[in-house]
Scaffold this motif. Structure first.
Motif, PDB file in Angstrom:
ATOM      1  N   GLN A   1      -1.047  27.229 -27.098  1.00  0.00           N
ATOM      2  CA  GLN A   1      -2.214  27.605 -27.353  1.00  0.00           C
ATOM      3  C   GLN A   1      -2.111  28.466 -28.766  1.00  0.00           C
ATOM      4  OE1 GLN A   1      -4.729  26.696 -25.803  1.00  0.00           O
ATOM      5  NE2 GLN A   1      -6.441  27.506 -27.052  1.00  0.00           N
ATOM      6  N   VAL A   2      -2.852  28.047 -29.800  1.00  0.00           N
ATOM      7  CA  VAL A   2      -3.183  28.520 -31.203  1.00  0.00           C
ATOM      8  C   VAL A   2      -4.678  29.181 -31.093  1.00  0.00           C
ATOM      9  CG1 VAL A   2      -2.901  28.250 -33.457  1.00  0.00           C
ATOM     10  CG2 VAL A   2      -1.295  27.221 -31.872  1.00  0.00           C
ATOM     11  N   GLN A   3      -4.450  30.443 -31.711  1.00  0.00           N
ATOM     12  CA  GLN A   3      -6.057  31.014 -31.624  1.00  0.00           C
ATOM     13  C   GLN A   3      -6.120  31.017 -33.218  1.00  0.00           C
ATOM     14  OE1 GLN A   3      -6.208  35.045 -30.432  1.00  0.00           O
ATOM     15  NE2 GLN A   3      -8.456  35.077 -30.856  1.00  0.00           N
ATOM     16  N   LEU A   4      -7.028  30.838 -34.033  1.00  0.00           N
ATOM     17  CA  LEU A   4      -7.593  30.798 -35.245  1.00  0.00           C
ATOM     18  C   LEU A   4      -8.782  31.641 -35.625  1.00  0.00           C
ATOM     19  CD1 LEU A   4      -7.132  26.981 -35.958  1.00  0.00           C
ATOM     20  CD2 LEU A   4      -5.259  28.570 -36.305  1.00  0.00           C
ATOM     21  N   VAL A   5      -8.515  32.488 -36.484  1.00  0.00           N
ATOM     22  CA  VAL A   5      -9.553  33.659 -36.716  1.00  0.00           C
ATOM     23  C   VAL A   5      -9.891  33.531 -38.411  1.00  0.00           C
ATOM     24  CG1 VAL A   5     -10.371  35.890 -36.578  1.00  0.00           C
ATOM     25  CG2 VAL A   5      -8.973  34.948 -34.829  1.00  0.00           C
ATOM     26  N   CYS A  22      -7.781  32.494 -42.696  1.00  0.00           N
ATOM     27  CA  CYS A  22      -7.718  32.155 -41.256  1.00  0.00           C
ATOM     28  C   CYS A  22      -6.303  32.624 -40.899  1.00  0.00           C
ATOM     29  CB  CYS A  22      -7.762  30.531 -41.284  1.00  0.00           C
ATOM     30  SG  CYS A  22      -7.465  29.863 -39.664  1.00  0.00           S
ATOM     31  N   VAL A  23      -6.418  33.384 -39.826  1.00  0.00           N
ATOM     32  CA  VAL A  23      -5.119  33.934 -39.296  1.00  0.00           C
ATOM     33  C   VAL A  23      -4.883  33.177 -38.193  1.00  0.00           C
ATOM     34  CG1 VAL A  23      -3.873  36.135 -38.566  1.00  0.00           C
ATOM     35  CG2 VAL A  23      -5.516  36.343 -40.602  1.00  0.00           C
ATOM     36  N   ALA A  24      -3.515  33.042 -37.764  1.00  0.00           N
ATOM     37  CA  ALA A  24      -3.093  32.517 -36.659  1.00  0.00           C
ATOM     38  C   ALA A  24      -2.004  33.400 -36.009  1.00  0.00           C
ATOM     39  CB  ALA A  24      -2.784  31.103 -36.800  1.00  0.00           C
ATOM     40  N   PRO A  25      -2.387  34.085 -35.108  1.00  0.00           N
ATOM     41  CA  PRO A  25      -1.292  35.024 -34.605  1.00  0.00           C
ATOM     42  C   PRO A  25      -0.310  34.394 -33.653  1.00  0.00           C
ATOM     43  CG  PRO A  25      -3.272  35.995 -34.257  1.00  0.00           C
ATOM     44  CD  PRO A  25      -3.729  34.744 -34.834  1.00  0.00           C
ATOM     45  N   ILE A  70      -6.299  25.529 -51.430  1.00  0.00           N
ATOM     46  CA  ILE A  70      -5.665  25.723 -50.322  1.00  0.00           C
ATOM     47  C   ILE A  70      -4.236  26.421 -50.364  1.00  0.00           C
ATOM     48  CG2 ILE A  70      -4.904  23.577 -49.621  1.00  0.00           C
ATOM     49  CD1 ILE A  70      -5.806  24.023 -46.782  1.00  0.00           C
ATOM     50  N   SER A  71      -3.770  27.266 -49.796  1.00  0.00           N
ATOM     51  CA  SER A  71      -2.602  27.749 -49.589  1.00  0.00           C
ATOM     52  C   SER A  71      -2.287  28.680 -48.224  1.00  0.00           C
ATOM     53  CB  SER A  71      -2.549  29.015 -50.878  1.00  0.00           C
ATOM     54  OG  SER A  71      -3.443  29.998 -50.544  1.00  0.00           O
ATOM     55  N   ARG A  72      -1.045  28.814 -48.350  1.00  0.00           N
ATOM     56  CA  ARG A  72      -0.797  29.483 -46.831  1.00  0.00           C
ATOM     57  C   ARG A  72       0.336  30.447 -47.136  1.00  0.00           C
ATOM     58  NH1 ARG A  72       0.841  24.888 -42.901  1.00  0.00           N
ATOM     59  NH2 ARG A  72       1.421  26.684 -41.626  1.00  0.00           N
ATOM     60  N   ASP A  73       0.618  31.557 -46.420  1.00  0.00           N
ATOM     61  CA  ASP A  73       1.562  32.454 -46.401  1.00  0.00           C
ATOM     62  C   ASP A  73       2.192  32.538 -44.965  1.00  0.00           C
ATOM     63  OD1 ASP A  73       1.742  35.928 -47.573  1.00  0.00           O
ATOM     64  OD2 ASP A  73       3.047  34.648 -46.344  1.00  0.00           O
ATOM     65  N   ASN A  74       3.238  31.993 -44.634  1.00  0.00           N
ATOM     66  CA  ASN A  74       3.842  31.628 -43.359  1.00  0.00           C
ATOM     67  C   ASN A  74       4.220  33.087 -42.678  1.00  0.00           C
ATOM     68  OD1 ASN A  74       3.147  29.098 -43.193  1.00  0.00           O
ATOM     69  ND2 ASN A  74       5.248  28.405 -43.731  1.00  0.00           N
ATOM     70  N   ALA A  75       4.615  33.965 -43.768  1.00  0.00           N
ATOM     71  CA  ALA A  75       5.185  35.391 -43.354  1.00  0.00           C
ATOM     72  C   ALA A  75       3.820  36.060 -42.645  1.00  0.00           C
ATOM     73  CB  ALA A  75       5.639  36.087 -44.531  1.00  0.00           C
ATOM     74  N   LYS A  76       2.693  35.782 -43.287  1.00  0.00           N
ATOM     75  CA  LYS A  76       1.383  36.724 -42.798  1.00  0.00           C
ATOM     76  C   LYS A  76       0.567  35.556 -41.835  1.00  0.00           C
ATOM     77  CE  LYS A  76       1.001  39.274 -46.861  1.00  0.00           C
ATOM     78  NZ  LYS A  76       0.058  39.585 -48.163  1.00  0.00           N
ATOM     79  N   ASN A  77       1.047  34.520 -41.255  1.00  0.00           N
ATOM     80  CA  ASN A  77       0.397  33.556 -40.500  1.00  0.00           C
ATOM     81  C   ASN A  77      -1.050  33.038 -40.944  1.00  0.00           C
ATOM     82  OD1 ASN A  77       2.563  33.767 -38.878  1.00  0.00           O
ATOM     83  ND2 ASN A  77       1.984  34.445 -37.120  1.00  0.00           N
ATOM     84  N   THR A  78      -1.146  32.923 -42.139  1.00  0.00           N
ATOM     85  CA  THR A  78      -2.610  33.023 -42.817  1.00  0.00           C
ATOM     86  C   THR A  78      -2.601  31.885 -43.687  1.00  0.00           C
ATOM     87  OG1 THR A  78      -2.651  35.360 -42.705  1.00  0.00           O
ATOM     88  CG2 THR A  78      -4.262  34.022 -44.132  1.00  0.00           C
ATOM     89  N   VAL A  79      -3.632  31.075 -43.570  1.00  0.00           N
ATOM     90  CA  VAL A  79      -3.902  30.086 -44.464  1.00  0.00           C
ATOM     91  C   VAL A  79      -5.392  30.370 -45.263  1.00  0.00           C
ATOM     92  CG1 VAL A  79      -5.418  28.682 -43.110  1.00  0.00           C
ATOM     93  CG2 VAL A  79      -4.421  27.574 -44.970  1.00  0.00           C
ATOM     94  N   TYR A  80      -5.368  30.120 -46.416  1.00  0.00           N
ATOM     95  CA  TYR A  80      -6.392  30.504 -47.314  1.00  0.00           C
ATOM     96  C   TYR A  80      -7.061  29.137 -48.004  1.00  0.00           C
ATOM     97  CZ  TYR A  80      -3.565  34.724 -47.321  1.00  0.00           C
ATOM     98  OH  TYR A  80      -2.887  36.195 -46.989  1.00  0.00           O
ATOM     99  N   LEU A  81      -8.329  29.422 -48.462  1.00  0.00           N
ATOM    100  CA  LEU A  81      -9.155  28.652 -49.150  1.00  0.00           C
ATOM    101  C   LEU A  81     -10.036  29.349 -50.259  1.00  0.00           C
ATOM    102  CD1 LEU A  81      -9.860  25.551 -49.419  1.00  0.00           C
ATOM    103  CD2 LEU A  81     -12.112  26.195 -48.243  1.00  0.00           C
ATOM    104  N   ARG A  82      -9.363  29.247 -51.518  1.00  0.00           N
ATOM    105  CA  ARG A  82     -10.116  29.959 -52.458  1.00  0.00           C
ATOM    106  C   ARG A  82     -11.177  28.849 -53.103  1.00  0.00           C
ATOM    107  NH1 ARG A  82     -11.019  34.670 -55.021  1.00  0.00           N
ATOM    108  NH2 ARG A  82     -11.367  34.195 -57.489  1.00  0.00           N
ATOM    109  N   MET A  83     -12.339  29.412 -53.213  1.00  0.00           N
ATOM    110  CA  MET A  83     -13.428  28.655 -53.692  1.00  0.00           C
ATOM    111  C   MET A  83     -14.179  29.068 -55.070  1.00  0.00           C
ATOM    112  SD  MET A  83     -15.100  27.636 -49.895  1.00  0.00           S
ATOM    113  CE  MET A  83     -15.607  29.319 -49.525  1.00  0.00           C
ATOM    114  N   ASN A  84     -13.874  28.396 -56.068  1.00  0.00           N
ATOM    115  CA  ASN A  84     -14.586  28.847 -57.099  1.00  0.00           C
ATOM    116  C   ASN A  84     -15.760  28.081 -57.629  1.00  0.00           C
ATOM    117  OD1 ASN A  84     -12.282  30.521 -57.608  1.00  0.00           O
ATOM    118  ND2 ASN A  84     -11.157  29.072 -58.639  1.00  0.00           N
ATOM    119  N   ASN A  85     -16.460  28.831 -58.466  1.00  0.00           N
ATOM    120  CA  ASN A  85     -17.812  27.920 -59.139  1.00  0.00           C
ATOM    121  C   ASN A  85     -18.545  27.514 -57.933  1.00  0.00           C
ATOM    122  OD1 ASN A  85     -19.509  26.778 -60.923  1.00  0.00           O
ATOM    123  ND2 ASN A  85     -18.264  25.016 -61.310  1.00  0.00           N
TER     124      ASN A  85
END
Length: 124
Positions: A1-5, A22-25, A70-85
């Motif tokens: 099970q993967v929880q996404l927040v 989005c953090v996935a502990p 879109i980017s991700r940091d596997n050390a932080k269990n986090t994926v990002y979405l940077r939205m400009n303009n």
């Protein structure tokens, strides 16, 4: 099970920027392809962006590829979405998704895990 927040949504003006997170502990985050989708009332959920487990494969919907990152940091269990303009038509609930298959995430029809969504509202 993967929880996404998800977090980071809000009310902004046209032209502003936001970064969704989005953090996935758990220890299996790096095993998963991660994606972002969005949905407006009365319409189907649509693909926005996807990133492979190592960040080497990235795809975007044509409508956002010049403004979203879109980017991700596997050390932080986090994926990002940077939205400009941001534009009013970007108003939607944005969802994080996780699956082991990049093609499955892009298709969006049988993704294993979804977050609860975060509202992004862009005023004109």
């Amino acid at each position: 099970q993967v929880q996404l927040v998800e977090s980071g949504g809000g009310l902004v003006q046209a032209g502003d920027s936001l970064r969704l997170s989005c953090v996935a502990p758990g220890r299996t985050f790096r095993d998963y392809v991660m994606g972002w989708f969005r949905q407006v009332p009365g319409k189907e959920r649509e693909f926005v962006a996807v990133i492979s487990w190592n960040g080497l494969s990235i795809n975007y919907a044509d409508s956002v590829k010049d403004r979203f990152t879109i980017s991700r940091d596997n050390a932080k269990n986090t994926v990002y979405l940077r939205m400009n303009n941001l534009k009013p038509e970007n108003t939607a609930v944005y969802y994080c998704a996780a699956d082991r298959s990049l093609s499955t995430v892009v298709a969006g029809t049988s993704v294993n895990y979804w977050g609860q969504g975060t509202q992004v509202t862009v005023s004109s």
